[in-house]
Design a protein around this motif. Sequence first.
Motif, PDB file in Angstrom:
ATOM      1  N   ARG A  20      -9.142  -4.849  10.353  1.00  0.00           N
ATOM      2  CA  ARG A  20     -10.059  -3.741  10.094  1.00  0.00           C
ATOM      3  C   ARG A  20     -11.380  -3.954  10.828  1.00  0.00           C
ATOM      4  O   ARG A  20     -11.960  -3.022  11.367  1.00  0.00           O
TER       5      ARG A  20
ATOM      6  N   GLU B  91       0.844  -1.192   0.000  1.00  0.00           N
ATOM      7  CA  GLU B  91       0.000   0.000   0.000  1.00  0.00           C
ATOM      8  C   GLU B  91       0.881   1.244   0.000  1.00  0.00           C
ATOM      9  O   GLU B  91       1.829   1.333   0.784  1.00  0.00           O
TER      10      GLU B  91
ATOM     11  N   THR C 291      -2.987  -1.445   6.361  1.00  0.00           N
ATOM     12  CA  THR C 291      -1.599  -1.799   6.645  1.00  0.00           C
ATOM     13  C   THR C 291      -1.065  -2.605   5.468  1.00  0.00           C
ATOM     14  O   THR C 291      -1.830  -3.010   4.593  1.00  0.00           O
TER      15      THR C 291
ATOM     16  N   GLU D  99     -14.741   0.593   4.038  1.00  0.00           N
ATOM     17  CA  GLU D  99     -15.069  -0.826   3.812  1.00  0.00           C
ATOM     18  C   GLU D  99     -14.470  -1.728   4.887  1.00  0.00           C
ATOM     19  O   GLU D  99     -13.303  -1.593   5.227  1.00  0.00           O
TER      20      GLU D  99
HETATM   21  P1  ATP Z   1      -9.429  -0.717   0.523  1.00  0.00           P
HETATM   22  O1  ATP Z   1     -10.571  -0.216   1.330  1.00  0.00           O
HETATM   23  O2  ATP Z   1      -8.148  -0.731   1.312  1.00  0.00           O
HETATM   24  O3  ATP Z   1      -9.293  -0.134  -0.828  1.00  0.00           O
HETATM   25  P2  ATP Z   1      -9.924  -3.137  -0.980  1.00  0.00           P
HETATM   26  O4  ATP Z   1     -11.158  -2.715  -1.688  1.00  0.00           O
HETATM   27  O5  ATP Z   1      -8.647  -3.181  -1.713  1.00  0.00           O
HETATM   28  O6  ATP Z   1      -9.735  -2.282   0.372  1.00  0.00           O
HETATM   29  P3  ATP Z   1     -10.535  -5.959  -0.876  1.00  0.00           P
HETATM   30  O7  ATP Z   1      -9.539  -6.299  -1.903  1.00  0.00           O
HETATM   31  O8  ATP Z   1     -11.973  -6.051  -1.201  1.00  0.00           O
HETATM   32  O9  ATP Z   1     -10.197  -4.527  -0.268  1.00  0.00           O
HETATM   33  O10 ATP Z   1     -10.199  -6.825   0.424  1.00  0.00           O
HETATM   34  C1  ATP Z   1     -11.173  -7.336   1.295  1.00  0.00           C
HETATM   35  C2  ATP Z   1     -10.986  -6.830   2.695  1.00  0.00           C
HETATM   36  O11 ATP Z   1      -9.639  -6.960   3.134  1.00  0.00           O
HETATM   37  C3  ATP Z   1     -11.316  -5.360   2.887  1.00  0.00           C
HETATM   38  O12 ATP Z   1     -12.690  -5.190   3.089  1.00  0.00           O
HETATM   39  C4  ATP Z   1     -10.517  -4.998   4.111  1.00  0.00           C
HETATM   40  O13 ATP Z   1     -11.240  -5.336   5.305  1.00  0.00           O
HETATM   41  C5  ATP Z   1      -9.319  -5.896   4.021  1.00  0.00           C
HETATM   42  N1  ATP Z   1      -8.163  -5.150   3.524  1.00  0.00           N
HETATM   43  C6  ATP Z   1      -7.827  -4.898   2.246  1.00  0.00           C
HETATM   44  N2  ATP Z   1      -6.690  -4.195   2.175  1.00  0.00           N
HETATM   45  C7  ATP Z   1      -6.291  -3.996   3.453  1.00  0.00           C
HETATM   46  C8  ATP Z   1      -5.170  -3.335   4.051  1.00  0.00           C
HETATM   47  N3  ATP Z   1      -4.233  -2.777   3.315  1.00  0.00           N
HETATM   48  N4  ATP Z   1      -5.081  -3.322   5.396  1.00  0.00           N
HETATM   49  C9  ATP Z   1      -6.013  -3.924   6.165  1.00  0.00           C
HETATM   50  N5  ATP Z   1      -7.084  -4.562   5.650  1.00  0.00           N
HETATM   51  C10 ATP Z   1      -7.231  -4.604   4.321  1.00  0.00           C
END
Ligand code: ATP
Length: 449
Positions: free
Chosen positions: A314, A178, A188, A267
Motif C-alpha cells: 500500500r 478480505e 489484497t 490508510e
Molecule cells: P483497511 O484500510 O484495509 O481497513 P486496516 O485498518 O484493517 O486496513 P491495519 O489492521 O491497521 O489495517 O493494518 C495496518 C496496515 O496494513 C494498513 O495501514 C495497511 O497499510 C496494511 N493493510 C491492511 N490490510 C491490508 C490489505 N488487505 N491489503 C494491503 N494492505 C493492507
Amino acid sequence: MKDKISKIVSLAKRRGFIFPSSEIYGGFESSYDFGPLGVEMKRNLKQLWWSEMIKNHDDIVGLDAAILMNPKVWQASGHLTAGFADTLVECKECHKRFKKEEIKNGSCPECGGKITKPRRFNLMMKTFAGPVQEKAATTYLRAETCQGIYMNFENVLNSARMKLPFGICQIGKAFRNEINPKNFIFRTREFEQMEMQWFCHPKTADKWFEFWKKERIRWYKDLGMKKENLRSKEIPAKERAHYAKKQVDIEYRFPFASPAGRRGWGEIEGIHNRGDWDLSNHSKHSGKDLRYFDEETKEKYFPHIIETSIGVERSIFAFLIDSYQEIKGGRTKTTKSTKEVEILLKLDKRIAPIKVAILPLIRNKPELVKIAKEVYKMLKPHFVCQYDEVGSIGRRYRRQDEVGTILCLTCDFQTLEDNTLTIRDRDTMKQKRVKIKDLVKALKEQLEN
Ligand code: ATP
C-alpha cells in the motif's frame, strides 16, 4: 483522476514493477507479483524502514517469526471472535457483497438492487497443518505480524537483555480473507506488513503514542511524499480496531474513493495504543505470566504497547502515485514541438529501483559499446544498474525517467579520446563529465547526497 490509476497500473506492468498473478490462467483475484523493478523498489522500502527502526533508534531489535502459529494465539488475540470481522451486506439482485459503510442510500452501489441485512464475516484465512486434512490441525495464516512479536516478548526480553521501554520490529507476510479486495494493490488478501511494537510503562503510553505518531509522519515526508497528500487522522472509538485504545491512521490522498467513503484518503499506516490487551490476554489464555518486573522499582505490570503498522504494497502504491508526473510537450527541445507526453517517476533516490543506467551514444560503434559494457560491469557490484543500447539516446533517457532511474551515464565520442563520460541527473537533466576511473566515487557522492 481515476485515469491516473489505470496509467500507473499499465506502467507497472509494462515496465516490470507489478504483474497480475497467474495471468495466463486469467489471474487470481487480488493477487499481484512484483517484477524486476518492483522487487527492487520493495526491497529498498523495506530496507529503509528496517534501518530507520534499528539504526536510528536505540532499543529496537528485530524478529522474524513464523507465519503459522498455534491457533490458540488467534483465540486469545480476539481474531477468531467477532473482533476481526467485516460487517457485510449482499445485493439481492446481483449478489455482490459490500462493506456496510459502502452503502450510501440503502441500495446496491452497482445495480441499485435491494440489499440484505448486515452479517459479520471473519477475515482469518484458515489452513490445515498436517498431511491428512481430516486429522490435521486447523490453523490460520497470520492476519497481522505482531502476534509473533507478542509470542516472543519474553524470549527477546531475556535473550537480548532489554529493559522497558523497548521495541521489537518485524517485516513479513500477513493474510486477510478480505471480502472486497480492490484498487490494485491497495487491498489484497496477501500482503506484507512492517510492524514495530513498543513496550512501555502504562503511565508513559500516551507520551510514546505522540512520539511515534510524529516519527512516522516524518518518515514519509523525509522520503519525499508530498505534504498535501499526507495527513494523520484520529479514529473515533466506534471505528477502532478491537484491540485499540487509541488509533491514528496515517492517510494518503489516493485518487479513488476510500472504503469508508472519505473521498480519496486511505490508510497507509496505523498507529495504535493497544494497551495491555495482547499481553494480558495471552497471559490469561496460556497461563504464562507475561508481566514485566522492574528491578529498580520492584513493580510488576503488563507493559502497554504502542504499535506502528504499515502495509508495504500500500505504501509502494502511494509512493508510485505521488511520484508520477506527466509533462506535456516533454522536457527537451526535441520533444517540445511534438505532442509527446513525457512520464517522469520522481521517486526518492533511496526508493528508486534503478540507480544508474549505462548508455552507449549509438550502438553501431563497437568501441563505444565495448567501453559502455565495461563500465556496466565495473558499476554492477556497487549499484543497481541497467545497460541499454536500443533506440535513440533521447528515447532511452525518457525510458529511464519513466521508471525513476536517478542517473544516466552516456559513453560518447569524447569517451574514446579522454576516458570521460557524461552523468545526467534525472531531475535537473544537467550533465557533467567525469573520468571513468573516478566514477564509483562520483556516483556514490551524487546518490548519497
Ligand atoms: P483497511 O484500510 O484495509 O481497513 P486496516 O485498518 O484493517 O486496513 P491495519 O489492521 O491497521 O489495517 O493494518 C495496518 C496496515 O496494513 C494498513 O495501514 C495497511 O497499510 C496494511 N493493510 C491492511 N490490510 C491490508 C490489505 N488487505 N491489503 C494491503 N494492505 C493492507
